[in-house]
Design an enzyme around this catalytic site. Structure first.
Site, PDB file in Angstrom:
ATOM      1  N   HIS A 195     -13.626  18.254 -16.217  1.00  0.00           N
ATOM      2  CA  HIS A 195     -13.662  16.821 -16.472  1.00  0.00           C
ATOM      3  C   HIS A 195     -12.977  16.512 -17.791  1.00  0.00           C
ATOM      4  O   HIS A 195     -12.610  17.407 -18.556  1.00  0.00           O
ATOM      5  CB  HIS A 195     -15.108  16.327 -16.470  1.00  0.00           C
ATOM      6  CG  HIS A 195     -15.749  16.362 -15.117  1.00  0.00           C
ATOM      7  ND1 HIS A 195     -17.015  15.860 -14.874  1.00  0.00           N
ATOM      8  CD2 HIS A 195     -15.310  16.828 -13.919  1.00  0.00           C
ATOM      9  CE1 HIS A 195     -17.321  16.020 -13.601  1.00  0.00           C
ATOM     10  NE2 HIS A 195     -16.303  16.610 -12.999  1.00  0.00           N
ATOM     11  N   GLU A 226     -13.956  15.281 -20.696  1.00  0.00           N
ATOM     12  CA  GLU A 226     -14.571  15.737 -21.938  1.00  0.00           C
ATOM     13  C   GLU A 226     -14.307  17.213 -22.194  1.00  0.00           C
ATOM     14  O   GLU A 226     -14.054  17.636 -23.327  1.00  0.00           O
ATOM     15  CB  GLU A 226     -16.084  15.496 -21.897  1.00  0.00           C
ATOM     16  CG  GLU A 226     -16.478  14.037 -21.721  1.00  0.00           C
ATOM     17  CD  GLU A 226     -16.715  13.652 -20.269  1.00  0.00           C
ATOM     18  OE1 GLU A 226     -17.655  12.891 -20.012  1.00  0.00           O
ATOM     19  OE2 GLU A 226     -15.944  14.113 -19.393  1.00  0.00           O
ATOM     20  N   ALA A 282       9.971 -11.737   5.841  1.00  0.00           N
ATOM     21  CA  ALA A 282      11.051 -11.316   6.730  1.00  0.00           C
ATOM     22  C   ALA A 282      11.823 -12.559   7.155  1.00  0.00           C
ATOM     23  O   ALA A 282      11.284 -13.675   7.151  1.00  0.00           O
ATOM     24  CB  ALA A 282      10.510 -10.589   7.956  1.00  0.00           C
ATOM     25  N   ALA A 307      14.170 -14.825   9.960  1.00  0.00           N
ATOM     26  CA  ALA A 307      13.875 -15.253  11.328  1.00  0.00           C
ATOM     27  C   ALA A 307      14.240 -14.177  12.351  1.00  0.00           C
ATOM     28  O   ALA A 307      13.625 -14.101  13.425  1.00  0.00           O
ATOM     29  CB  ALA A 307      14.619 -16.549  11.640  1.00  0.00           C
ATOM     30  N   SER A 337      13.934  -7.448   6.890  1.00  0.00           N
ATOM     31  CA  SER A 337      13.184  -7.608   5.640  1.00  0.00           C
ATOM     32  C   SER A 337      13.687  -6.693   4.529  1.00  0.00           C
ATOM     33  O   SER A 337      13.125  -6.692   3.440  1.00  0.00           O
ATOM     34  CB  SER A 337      11.699  -7.315   5.889  1.00  0.00           C
ATOM     35  OG  SER A 337      11.523  -5.994   6.370  1.00  0.00           O
ATOM     36  N   TRP A 383      16.700  -5.811   1.969  1.00  0.00           N
ATOM     37  CA  TRP A 383      15.561  -5.690   1.022  1.00  0.00           C
ATOM     38  C   TRP A 383      15.321  -7.067   0.426  1.00  0.00           C
ATOM     39  O   TRP A 383      16.261  -7.726  -0.014  1.00  0.00           O
ATOM     40  CB  TRP A 383      15.850  -4.686  -0.081  1.00  0.00           C
ATOM     41  CG  TRP A 383      16.011  -3.294   0.422  1.00  0.00           C
ATOM     42  CD1 TRP A 383      17.176  -2.621   0.637  1.00  0.00           C
ATOM     43  CD2 TRP A 383      14.946  -2.394   0.745  1.00  0.00           C
ATOM     44  NE1 TRP A 383      16.919  -1.361   1.071  1.00  0.00           N
ATOM     45  CE2 TRP A 383      15.550  -1.192   1.151  1.00  0.00           C
ATOM     46  CE3 TRP A 383      13.562  -2.480   0.731  1.00  0.00           C
ATOM     47  CZ2 TRP A 383      14.812  -0.089   1.545  1.00  0.00           C
ATOM     48  CZ3 TRP A 383      12.826  -1.386   1.122  1.00  0.00           C
ATOM     49  CH2 TRP A 383      13.441  -0.207   1.516  1.00  0.00           C
ATOM     50  N   GLY A 432       1.544  -6.006   7.219  1.00  0.00           N
ATOM     51  CA  GLY A 432       2.157  -7.317   7.354  1.00  0.00           C
ATOM     52  C   GLY A 432       1.164  -8.462   7.294  1.00  0.00           C
ATOM     53  O   GLY A 432       0.000  -8.287   6.919  1.00  0.00           O
ATOM     54  N   THR A 461      -0.565 -10.214   9.450  1.00  0.00           N
ATOM     55  CA  THR A 461      -1.793 -10.184  10.245  1.00  0.00           C
ATOM     56  C   THR A 461      -2.849  -9.308   9.596  1.00  0.00           C
ATOM     57  O   THR A 461      -4.024  -9.700   9.480  1.00  0.00           O
ATOM     58  CB  THR A 461      -1.502  -9.676  11.666  1.00  0.00           C
ATOM     59  OG1 THR A 461      -0.530 -10.540  12.281  1.00  0.00           O
ATOM     60  CG2 THR A 461      -2.766  -9.664  12.507  1.00  0.00           C
TER      61      THR A 461
END
Length: 343
Positions: free
Chosen positions: A45, A47, A157, A159, A163, A165, A265, A267
């Site tokens: 860890h 410490e 994106a 039409a 997408s 870039w 995306g 949704t």
């Protein structure tokens, strides 16, 4: 303490399910003589690393740690005992230990005659490297960071579905740094089918990093083809059929995922936002207009402005020609007020 927080950030994404802790040891005169951060599971860890670097100079000195030293023996020995054995006089802690298993470090140190200070710069530490681990400790689920690249008019994106870039190379490089600090990266089957992303961490030259987060595709209908790049052997992949965000997070938590990057995306983003399961948002905003195409988030079921989901801007940074906005949710979209786990 600021240096200890920085050390914790350096190991973000490598320590789960353990917390990414940073520690600094000062000698009796107040000079820094040791620094450390949590190793991957099974290793020392923070410490212990800092004390090993300090050696005998730790005696009579001060240890500054972002999380209360543990008092239990797991894969490694208790850090509280290591501090006692090193002969430190004082221990300064940002965040008190929230889990029953590891609690008791402060009491053990006080019983050994060591001066204790708890809660020093606690808010800053809780919002830093420890944020995801604390979400897991308190809510038994991964901490969700939603990342999205969008145009000025909120399109992810065009039409025709293209997408790449939206943002420039500096913003894309930042995405790889963001992935590197997470345990898993998530997309939905729609994104996997449309973009065929590899979801790996790569350096500026395009080479894959040695450590890769778990790639996760939420694919309830079994649409992901066997030829998808996300199924290659560069990094591990989980294809999940979980019925919703809460169920998926439970599945990932059981796999020791503590910090999840949501790159899905509109949704999938809407499902997590509607369920109150987004803890941070990173928005890459390009100075571009499309006028049509997919929106950055799907239908949230909101019909009036008073019901809007609110996020607080915490940082704005230029990334080449783009802008990165970091946000944290208000009570409407995160924290302890959850609205359910369906999608």
């Amino acid at each position: 303490m600021a240096r200890a927080r920085e050390l914790g950030l350096r190991v973000l994404g490598t320590t789960s399910p353990n917390p990414p802790v940073g520690a600094v040891v000062l000698d009796a005169a107040g000079t820094v003589v040791g620094e450390g951060a949590t190793s991957p599971p099974g290793g020392p860890h923070a410490e212990v690393h800092a004390l090993a670097q300090a050696g005998d100079r730790a005696r009579g000195g001060t240890a500054v740690v972002t999380l209360e030293p543990c008092a239990h023996t797991g894969r490694t020995g208790p850090c509280a005992e290591a501090l006692i054995a090193a002969g430190v006089r004082r221990v300064v802690v940002a965040v008190p230990e929230p889990t029953r298993l590891a609690q008791g470090g402060a009491e053990r140190l006080r019983a050994a005659g060591i001066e204790m200070e708890l809660g020093v710069e606690q808010a800053e530490a809780e919002l830093g490297a420890l944020a995801a681990w604390l979400t897991g400790a308190r809510e038994q689920r991964p901490h969700v960071v939603w990342k999205v690249a969008t145009t000025l008019d909120g399109r992810v994106a065009a039409a025709d579905g293209t997408s790449r870039w939206i943002t420039g190379p500096e913003a894309r490089a930042e995405v790889h740094r963001l992935r590197a600090g997470c345990d898993a990266v998530l997309v939905g089957s729609g994104t996997a089918l449309a973009d065929d992303p590899q979801l790996t961490v790569r350096d500026p030259e395009g080479r894959n990093a040695e450590r890769q987060p778990l790639r996760v595709v939420l694919d309830r209908r079994g649409r992901l083809p066997t030829t998808a790049r996300v199924l290659d052997d560069v990094a591990p992949t989980l294809v999940s059929r979980a019925p919703g965000p809460a169920a998926l997070l439970a599945e990932l938590f059981d796999r020791d995922v503590r910090r999840l990057l949501l790159e899905g995306g509109p949704t999938l983003a809407a499902a997590f936002l509607a369920a109150g399961l987004v803890d941070e948002a990173v928005v890459h905003l390009a100075p571009t207009l499309l006028g049509a195409g997919a929106h950055m988030v799907g239908d949230l079921g909101i019909t009036t402005i008073s019901a809007a989901l609110h996020l607080q801007v915490v940082d704005v940074t230029r990334l080449g020609g783009d802008v990165q906005v970091r946000l944290r949710p208000t009570r409407h979209t995160g924290g302890t007020n959850r609205t359910g786990g369906g999608s």
